[in-house]
Design a protein around this motif. Structure first.
Motif, PDB file in Angstrom:
ATOM      1  N   ALA A  40       0.830  -1.205   0.000  1.00 14.83           N
ATOM      2  CA  ALA A  40       0.000   0.000   0.000  1.00 14.83           C
ATOM      3  C   ALA A  40       0.868   1.260   0.000  1.00 14.83           C
ATOM      4  N   TRP A  41       1.970   1.225   0.756  1.00 12.58           N
ATOM      5  CA  TRP A  41       2.888   2.365   0.748  1.00 12.58           C
ATOM      6  C   TRP A  41       3.463   2.580  -0.655  1.00 12.58           C
ATOM      7  N   LYS A  42       3.829   1.502  -1.308  1.00 17.20           N
ATOM      8  CA  LYS A  42       4.401   1.619  -2.655  1.00 17.20           C
ATOM      9  C   LYS A  42       3.382   2.179  -3.643  1.00 17.20           C
ATOM     10  N   LEU A  92       3.594   5.608  -5.810  1.00 19.77           N
ATOM     11  CA  LEU A  92       3.395   5.599  -7.257  1.00 19.77           C
ATOM     12  C   LEU A  92       2.291   6.573  -7.656  1.00 19.77           C
ATOM     13  N   ALA A  93       1.198   6.593  -6.879  1.00 20.20           N
ATOM     14  CA  ALA A  93       0.107   7.515  -7.169  1.00 20.20           C
ATOM     15  C   ALA A  93       0.570   8.958  -7.047  1.00 20.20           C
ATOM     16  N   ALA A  94       1.394   9.245  -6.041  1.00 21.23           N
ATOM     17  CA  ALA A  94       1.907  10.602  -5.868  1.00 21.23           C
ATOM     18  C   ALA A  94       2.834  10.998  -7.010  1.00 21.23           C
ATOM     19  N   SER A 109     -15.011   8.442  -8.781  1.00 19.52           N
ATOM     20  CA  SER A 109     -14.223   9.665  -8.943  1.00 19.52           C
ATOM     21  C   SER A 109     -12.779   9.515  -8.472  1.00 19.52           C
ATOM     22  N   ALA A 110     -12.443   8.386  -7.881  1.00 20.27           N
ATOM     23  CA  ALA A 110     -11.123   8.237  -7.262  1.00 20.27           C
ATOM     24  C   ALA A 110     -10.058   7.823  -8.264  1.00 20.27           C
ATOM     25  N   SER A 160      -5.369   4.941  -3.694  1.00 13.48           N
ATOM     26  CA  SER A 160      -4.210   4.505  -2.917  1.00 13.48           C
ATOM     27  C   SER A 160      -4.345   4.891  -1.447  1.00 13.48           C
ATOM     28  N   VAL A 161      -5.083   5.965  -1.165  1.00 16.74           N
ATOM     29  CA  VAL A 161      -5.333   6.362   0.221  1.00 16.74           C
ATOM     30  C   VAL A 161      -6.259   5.348   0.888  1.00 16.74           C
ATOM     31  N   GLY A 162      -7.314   4.940   0.172  1.00 16.55           N
ATOM     32  CA  GLY A 162      -8.184   3.897   0.692  1.00 16.55           C
ATOM     33  C   GLY A 162      -7.446   2.591   0.906  1.00 16.55           C
ATOM     34  N   ARG A 163      -6.555   2.270  -0.012  1.00 14.00           N
ATOM     35  CA  ARG A 163      -5.768   1.033   0.105  1.00 14.00           C
ATOM     36  C   ARG A 163      -4.880   1.080   1.344  1.00 14.00           C
TER      37      ARG A 163
END
Length: 206
Positions: free
Chosen positions: A61-63, A67-69, A180-181, A186-189
């Motif tokens: 989840a951190w990875k 990646l999303a950022a 919409s996400a 990735s925040v939910g994950r």
């Protein structure tokens, strides 16, 4: 928009140990990202995440968050945040304990939360209209609880089980799958991956 409507008497929060510091960091990060869209500075920080430890669900989840950022534009994430949580009348999601547990806002879960917050010494700040059962506010409270020696593990577990455990996992899942996400998936994950770790820690320390 402020969703952390609390003040607490102590100006300095002593850290108990590295695990509690790490828990506070995760709760604080979730609170910040659910309170308002990340600035470019926040996204830059997330791009520098270097997860260590086992390649478990939390590590993955951190990875994914990093990646999303890396692929996120602040303006696009701002639009996404407003679609998810604000909208013209209401956002796609309603990040409130009362809503998830009763289908309505300002219901019994909020009343019970306010009673517990008063007992714990948290006070609502002047000028804040957001209900205290917003996901960001609850994460912020947990960040305080897990780093202040005045709040022992049984008390933390009681607050978590009463005010977060009944609904927060469903909210994180909805965030992962929301129409919409994009970045916020990735925040939910991250939230969902952290939950079993937190449950194990709180249970193991009783």
């Amino acid at each position: 928009m402020s969703t952390v409507p609390f003040s607490e008497e102590q100006a300095v929060i002593p850290i108990i140990n590295d695990q509690d510091a790490a828990r506070a960091d995760i709760y604080g990060l979730l609170a910040g990202l659910l309170r308002e869209p990340p600035t470019d500075e926040v996204l830059m920080t997330l791009r520098g995440i270097s997860p260590t430890g086992p390649d478990n669900d939390l590590g993955k989840a951190w990875k994914l968050l990093r990646l999303a950022a890396e692929h996120a534009d602040p303006s696009d994430v701002d639009d996404e945040f407003h679609e998810l949580f604000i909208g013209l009348v209401a956002g796609e999601l309603m990040p409130y304990a009362s809503w998830y547990q009763t289908g309505f806002l300002m219901e019994r879960p909020l009343s019970e939360l306010r009673d517990d917050l008063r007992r714990l010494g948290f006070a609502r700040e002047d000028g804040v209209s957001e209900p205290e059962d917003h996901a960001a506010a609850l994460c912020e409270v947990m960040a305080w609880l897990c780093t202040d020696p005045a709040f022992d593990i049984p008390l933390q577990r009681q607050f978590f089980e009463h005010h977060l455990a009944p609904w927060i996992g469903r909210f994180y899942t909805d965030l992962e799958t929301a129409r919409s996400a994009c970045f916020y998936r990735s925040v939910g994950r991250l939230g969902n991956a952290f939950l079993p770790v937190e449950r194990d820690y709180l249970g193991g320390k009783a």
